[in-house]
Motif scaffolding. Structure first.
Motif, PDB file in Angstrom:
ATOM      1  N   ASP A  79       0.733  -1.226  -0.229  1.00 37.49           N
ATOM      2  CA  ASP A  79       0.169  -0.180  -0.028  1.00 37.49           C
ATOM      3  C   ASP A  79       0.371   1.018   0.039  1.00 37.49           C
ATOM      4  O   ASP A  79       0.789   2.367  -0.913  1.00 37.49           O
ATOM      5  N   ALA A  80       1.806   1.092   0.916  1.00 37.43           N
ATOM      6  CA  ALA A  80       2.999   2.702   0.617  1.00 37.43           C
ATOM      7  C   ALA A  80       3.755   1.998  -0.567  1.00 37.43           C
ATOM      8  O   ALA A  80       3.725   3.408  -1.146  1.00 37.43           O
ATOM      9  N   LEU A  81       4.327   1.586  -1.296  1.00 35.42           N
ATOM     10  CA  LEU A  81       4.719   1.760  -2.283  1.00 35.42           C
ATOM     11  C   LEU A  81       3.380   2.071  -3.281  1.00 35.42           C
ATOM     12  O   LEU A  81       4.329   3.061  -4.598  1.00 35.42           O
ATOM     13  N   ASN A  82       2.587   1.964  -3.299  1.00 31.35           N
ATOM     14  CA  ASN A  82       1.609   3.104  -3.925  1.00 31.35           C
ATOM     15  C   ASN A  82       0.568   4.037  -4.058  1.00 31.35           C
ATOM     16  O   ASN A  82      -0.187   4.500  -4.333  1.00 31.35           O
ATOM     17  N   ASP A  83       1.470   4.377  -3.184  1.00 33.53           N
ATOM     18  CA  ASP A  83       0.860   6.216  -2.355  1.00 33.53           C
ATOM     19  C   ASP A  83       1.885   6.990  -2.302  1.00 33.53           C
ATOM     20  O   ASP A  83       2.465   6.868  -2.301  1.00 33.53           O
ATOM     21  N   ALA A  84       1.140   8.086  -3.327  1.00 31.77           N
ATOM     22  CA  ALA A  84       2.054   9.406  -3.441  1.00 31.77           C
ATOM     23  C   ALA A  84       2.497   9.735  -2.641  1.00 31.77           C
ATOM     24  O   ALA A  84       3.638  10.358  -2.745  1.00 31.77           O
ATOM     25  N   ASP A  85       1.824  10.446  -1.792  1.00 28.39           N
ATOM     26  CA  ASP A  85       2.508  11.117   0.072  1.00 28.39           C
ATOM     27  C   ASP A  85       3.493  10.418   0.393  1.00 28.39           C
ATOM     28  O   ASP A  85       4.341  10.791   0.773  1.00 28.39           O
ATOM     29  N   VAL A  86       3.798   9.213   0.722  1.00 22.58           N
ATOM     30  CA  VAL A  86       4.755   8.432   1.148  1.00 22.58           C
ATOM     31  C   VAL A  86       6.125   8.156   0.150  1.00 22.58           C
ATOM     32  O   VAL A  86       7.442   8.810  -0.001  1.00 22.58           O
ATOM     33  N   LEU A  87       5.774   8.073  -1.354  1.00 19.62           N
ATOM     34  CA  LEU A  87       6.997   8.478  -2.197  1.00 19.62           C
ATOM     35  C   LEU A  87       7.667   9.518  -2.177  1.00 19.62           C
ATOM     36  O   LEU A  87       7.975   9.472  -2.040  1.00 19.62           O
ATOM     37  N   GLN A  88       6.794  10.617  -2.215  1.00 20.54           N
ATOM     38  CA  GLN A  88       7.635  11.979  -2.214  1.00 20.54           C
ATOM     39  C   GLN A  88       7.879  11.989  -0.918  1.00 20.54           C
ATOM     40  O   GLN A  88       8.734  12.599  -0.647  1.00 20.54           O
ATOM     41  N   ALA A  89       7.525  11.525  -0.287  1.00 20.54           N
ATOM     42  CA  ALA A  89       8.162  11.943   1.328  1.00 20.54           C
ATOM     43  C   ALA A  89       9.693  11.226   1.679  1.00 20.54           C
ATOM     44  O   ALA A  89      10.088  11.062   1.880  1.00 20.54           O
ATOM     45  N   CYS A  90       9.651  10.295   0.935  1.00 15.85           N
ATOM     46  CA  CYS A  90      10.631   8.854   1.177  1.00 15.85           C
ATOM     47  C   CYS A  90      11.836   9.079  -0.448  1.00 15.85           C
ATOM     48  O   CYS A  90      13.191   9.031  -0.349  1.00 15.85           O
TER      49      CYS A  90
END
Length: 188
Positions: A58-69
């Motif tokens: 789920d996190a790998l498909n979340d734009a906000d998580v990707l932007q933060a990482c």
């Protein structure tokens, strides 16, 4: 008489093929004529993430998580379940530039694996295109993420040399997964 005074025009016949090459070949054609040849690069890695596989998926498909990482990421926009756009400022050796990336998700097998087709444009600095295969496996109370990337770079980026670009790519991947893993530190 001198050739420049000749009544016949001087010209060199030129072959032009129609239709023009397909869009995916433009980078190769432009690189060849401009003198910035492309280079093929390969990279792989494995990371242990302290979270359940479904949570990691789920996190790998979340734009906000990707932007933060993603280091240097200015924005990630989820256009659909299968497509993201991103704006990233990255430093590759002595060159710091802004990149626009388009990411297409394919071969989805939730929560086990997927493939990413990435196209990156860096203006005058060059371009890149590649495919990443990502696999998630359960590892006791964590997730083992394995990735393999194969891509091409061209333009001024290709002039830097594959070792420098591979090192920069490895640094970006390590930075991403380090930040990604920190999100779950102490939760297991």
């Amino acid at each position: 008489p001198a050739p420049w005074l000749s009544p016949r025009p001087l010209y060199v016949p030129m072959e032009v093929s129609y239709p023009f090459p397909p869009v995916e070949d433009y980078a190769r054609v432009v690189g060849r004529f401009v003198g910035f040849g492309g280079k093929t690069l390969e990279q792989s890695g494995q990371y242990r993430i302290p979270a359940a596989r479904t949570v990691v998926w789920d996190a790998l498909n979340d734009a906000d998580v990707l932007q933060a990482c993603i280091e240097g990421c200015e924005s990630v926009t989820k256009l659909s379940d299968h497509r993201f756009d991103a704006n990233i400022t990255a430093k590759l050796g002595p060159v710091k530039t802004k990149f626009k990336a388009t990411i297409e998700v394919s071969d989805r097998n939730p929560p086990e694996s997927y493939s990413l087709d990435v196209s990156v444009k860096g203006g005058m600095q060059g371009f890149g295109k590649g495919r990443a295969e990502v696999e998630l496996a359960e590892d006791q109370d964590a997730t083992l993420l394995t990735y393999r990337v194969k891509g091409n770079v061209g333009g001024k980026l290709a002039q830097m040399g594959s070792r420098l670009i591979t090192t920069a790519g490895r640094k970006m991947a390590d930075g991403f997964f380090s930040k990604f893993s920190e999100r779950w530190a102490g939760t297991i």
